[in-house]
Structures are given as structure tokens and as C-alpha cells.
Enzyme design. Sequence first.
Site, PDB file in Angstrom:
ATOM      1  N   ASP A  23      24.256  58.681  39.103  1.00 44.40           N
ATOM      2  CA  ASP A  23      25.672  58.924  39.348  1.00 44.40           C
ATOM      3  C   ASP A  23      26.293  57.539  39.260  1.00 44.40           C
ATOM      4  O   ASP A  23      26.093  56.713  40.156  1.00 44.40           O
ATOM      5  CB  ASP A  23      25.882  59.516  40.745  1.00 44.40           C
ATOM      6  N   HIS A  24      27.025  57.277  38.183  1.00 46.13           N
ATOM      7  CA  HIS A  24      27.405  55.869  37.961  1.00 46.13           C
ATOM      8  C   HIS A  24      28.357  55.334  39.037  1.00 46.13           C
ATOM      9  O   HIS A  24      28.504  54.135  39.185  1.00 46.13           O
ATOM     10  CB  HIS A  24      27.969  55.659  36.546  1.00 46.13           C
ATOM     11  N   HIS A  81      30.550  62.504  41.893  1.00 45.06           N
ATOM     12  CA  HIS A  81      31.230  61.294  42.356  1.00 45.06           C
ATOM     13  C   HIS A  81      31.953  61.465  43.702  1.00 45.06           C
ATOM     14  O   HIS A  81      31.773  60.665  44.619  1.00 45.06           O
ATOM     15  CB  HIS A  81      32.241  60.811  41.319  1.00 45.06           C
TER      16      HIS A  81
HETATM   17  C1  BG6 Z   1      32.488  60.587  34.339  1.00 47.66           C
HETATM   18  C2  BG6 Z   1      33.247  61.821  33.966  1.00 47.66           C
HETATM   19  O1  BG6 Z   1      31.356  60.912  35.097  1.00 47.66           O
HETATM   20  O2  BG6 Z   1      33.314  59.718  35.092  1.00 47.66           O
HETATM   21  C3  BG6 Z   1      34.506  61.462  33.182  1.00 47.66           C
HETATM   22  O3  BG6 Z   1      32.432  62.664  33.180  1.00 47.66           O
HETATM   23  C4  BG6 Z   1      35.328  60.458  33.954  1.00 47.66           C
HETATM   24  O4  BG6 Z   1      35.281  62.615  32.910  1.00 47.66           O
HETATM   25  C5  BG6 Z   1      34.478  59.278  34.397  1.00 47.66           C
HETATM   26  O5  BG6 Z   1      36.381  60.011  33.121  1.00 47.66           O
HETATM   27  C6  BG6 Z   1      35.250  58.370  35.314  1.00 47.66           C
HETATM   28  O6  BG6 Z   1      34.511  57.207  35.534  1.00 47.66           O
HETATM   29  P1  BG6 Z   1      35.213  55.851  35.934  1.00 47.66           P
HETATM   30  O7  BG6 Z   1      34.091  54.910  36.170  1.00 47.66           O
HETATM   31  O8  BG6 Z   1      36.105  55.462  34.796  1.00 47.66           O
HETATM   32  O9  BG6 Z   1      36.021  56.137  37.167  1.00 47.66           O
END
Ligand code: BG6
Length: 486
Positions: A179-180, A242
Site C-alpha cells: 500500500d504505497h 489507503h
Molecule cells: C492509487 C490509486 O492507489 O493512489 C489512484 O489507484 C490514486 O487512483 C493514487 O490516484 C493516489 O496516490 P497519491 O500518492 O498520488 O496520493
Amino acid sequence: MNKSMPTSIIIFGASGDLTQRKLVPSFFNLFFKRKTPRQLNIIGFGNTPFTDDAFRQHLHEGMDQFANFKFTEEEWEIFSKNLYYHQGRYTDLADFKKLGERLSVIEGGAANRIFYMAIPPTIFPNIIDLLGLTGQLHEDGGWRRVIVEKPFGTDLASARSLNLQAHKVLDENQIYRIDHYLGKETVQNILFTRFANTIFEPIWNRNYIDHVQITVAEKVGVEHRAGYYDSVGVVRDMFQNHLLQLLTLVAMEPPSSFNATALRNEKVKALCAIQPMTPAQVAKNTVRAQYAGYRSEHEVKPDSVTPTFAAMRLFVNNWRWQGVPFYLRSGKNMLEKQSQIIIQFKEPPLAMFPMPPDKNMAPNMLVLYIQPDEGVHLRFEAKAPDTVAETRSVDMEFHYTEAFGPTAIPESYERLLLDAIQGDASLFTRADEVETAWGLIDPILQTWDSDRAMPLAVYAPNSWGPTEADSLLARDGGQWLNKETH
Ligand code: BG6
């Protein structure tokens, strides 16, 4: 980490966006920061007919377009020698055998391997089966790990089935579900704010906190991913992973130590304290909405009911949080990119300072800015000078760029890739965690699907979402706070 042991990263789905945008720039940085093993091999696997050189060229273009740092051609020359491509089908045993043979040639002896699944979850079981059948998951001389990109399933049943399939050939401690958001410095800092200080934890509970707001607002629409997005929607895309992760880090109890088992035990306990909603509760505590014009986006069904925005009110039913609402919202095509967690404290028990009749004293607020303008702000009341008893809200502010410099925050994938190489799973989602999260999301999606009476609200692009989301808080006497309003 044993840096002298060659380590190979095999990326399935390597011709996709993620490899160009995130994985290769992150490996590039780790490589030049000398954090990777000395022999790092990155092998792309996919259907696209690339040669090694064409793959390198494709990744070079990706670096030009997406890397948020400068690099020289000499550096690229050195780094790109570690890049290889192996064309193959995800369902073909012979192609997997050939992959194994190719890896042995590249590695030239015992090596560690990470298999990176940058592919849709439906293909994942096939790949691990074939890796198992071709003996590539045997830890003979080097370790074997698998990184799995989100989404991990599309509901509880599919997540369970993926876990079952994975556990047939892998131990749980070999599986790294990404989960980044957990790789973001500001997200990791939630734990440090809470547990590396003594001033917050004593008041981090229902006695002092009125409610918590978690916002992940995106300015972008669905872009070139509309086809995929239309089949998942905002709750599967953002909440199941997230937003629930952010909630968990705010709500969890202090672990007894900073290791993967202790941390993840506490996170699971916090998730388990949230009761899955009944249909009536879904109707009362959730809002789903779509931005006007979404149905005319390329690849979106003209009668799509996929929500691009959702808001919900959740309760963590334990001694610490009983009765404290957690309001979550996220959406595409909103006014600004803004992700933040607001801890709103209760009002003072006694209104001792005379306030004008039209004014209330603003409650204290701790705001954890996830992005952009990463930092932490504490809002409190001060006496307005040259008045008898007027108060004004003021902020104590910590900005990452001021404290640590403008380039201090690395790409979240850097942290996560390095942790996976080092065998630290703290920032990855465990099997029971991912299933518990789906267990909370499933009833919401099921009620939305079956209860046609539950409206799909519409919101204007470039707004803060539908008025229905405002009502969710207004009912409790609150309002969503965006950066310019607090
Ligand atoms: C991803 C989603 O996991 O996270 C995307 O699939 C989203 O739809 C993105 O845009 C948002 O990531 P960040 O790091 O730009 O907030």
C-alpha cells in the site's frame, strides 16, 4: 542485508506504467545511494515483445518523463546495465521455465529473488502457481519474496481466495502486499508523532478528542485509467487500502516494539474494533457520489453508477475511541490535491472569556498534512492583542521542507522496495489485515449495489464534493475542514 549476495527483482507486468513511473526511478535512486545489493538485476517479464535494449530505452523515456530528480547519461549507462527483459506469457509453463534458466544465467550463482506482481489480481494466482511448479520459490541458497500490488482482491471472498492460493506455495512472511501510502514519510510520521513524543498520547482518546477527519482529495480525474477505474470505484481504489490504513495508524494502540509483528498486530486490533455496518447504518453513515461529466469520459459506461467520491462515518469501538466519529472522504476531480488528518479536540469545558454573541471559541486542532506541503500544524487560541478578552486561532507549524530541506522526502516506493529487500514487512499489509479491511468495505458496497434507494449524489468537478457529504458532519454539528478554511 547481505550486500554481496546478488539480488534479482523480477517484475511481472513490466511494460505497464508503474515500472516506468515509480519502480525504476526508485531503484535508480536506491542504487546510487548505495543502498541496494552490489549486484542488482531488474528483469521485466511481460507479453510486450521488447528486447533488452528496447526495454532500457522505454525505461529511459520513463525516467525523462517521470523522475522528479535530475540524472546524467553516464549514470543511466551504469544503471541500465542491470536491466533485462524476458518476453513471456503469464499462463505458459514453458515460458516460466525459460525465465528460470535466464535468471540463473544473469545471476551466475546463488541469488535472492523478489517477484514483483504489477499485474491485475486475477493473474496473480496463475503466476505464483507457475513459479511454484518451476521450483522458483525454493529458498535454495537465497531467499524468495513476492511483492503484490494493490488491489489485493475486489472483495473479501476474492482476497481470501488470493491468500489461500498464495499460502499454498509461500509463507506469509514471504508476501509483501504493497500500500504505497505506508511508504509516504508523512504517513510513517503518524506513528512518530504519537509515540516518539509524550505530549500527544495522554490526550489521544475520547476524553479529549471530539472527532477525526481524514481527507484524501485528488485534483485529477480518472485520466487514462477510466476503463479500470469504472470497474472499481473510489471505495475499492482508495478506502479499502489507503484511507483505512491512515485511520488505523491514528487509532491503533502503541505497539510494544517497532517490528512488523507487533505493529501489524495492533493495526489489525484497531480494524477489528470497527463493526461492519448494517444496511441501515450504511444508509445513514455513507455518501457516494460521481462527478458531473464522469459518464462521458472515454471508456466509462454511459449509465455507470461507479462512485468517484465517497464519505463515511466510522466508529472504533474500544475504550480509547468509543463514541468518537472518524469521518473519511476521498474523491477524484476535487478542488485541490489535499490529504490530511485532522484531530479535532473538544471545546474547553467552561467558556470563561466573553465572546461576541455570533462567535464560538474554535477548538484546538492537530493537523497532519500528508501531502502536499507536508507537515504538522497545531491550532490553538491566543489572546488578540489590544482587546480585553478576544481570542484568535493561531498555528504552530512544522513544514518538512523548512525542517529537512526541499528534497528530503523520497518517493514512497523507495522506502518500500528497500524494506522488501531488507526483509522488513512493517509497512506491508498482512493477510488478516487485508481481509479485515475488506470485511468492513464489503457491506457498504453490497448495500450500495442492492439498495437502489440509496442515492448516488452528483458533485461539480473542482469542488469539495457533494452537499450530502457536508450533511454527514453537519448532523453532528461539524463541518469538513479544508486547508484554506482552518
Ligand atoms: C492509487 C490509486 O492507489 O493512489 C489512484 O489507484 C490514486 O487512483 C493514487 O490516484 C493516489 O496516490 P497519491 O500518492 O498520488 O496520493
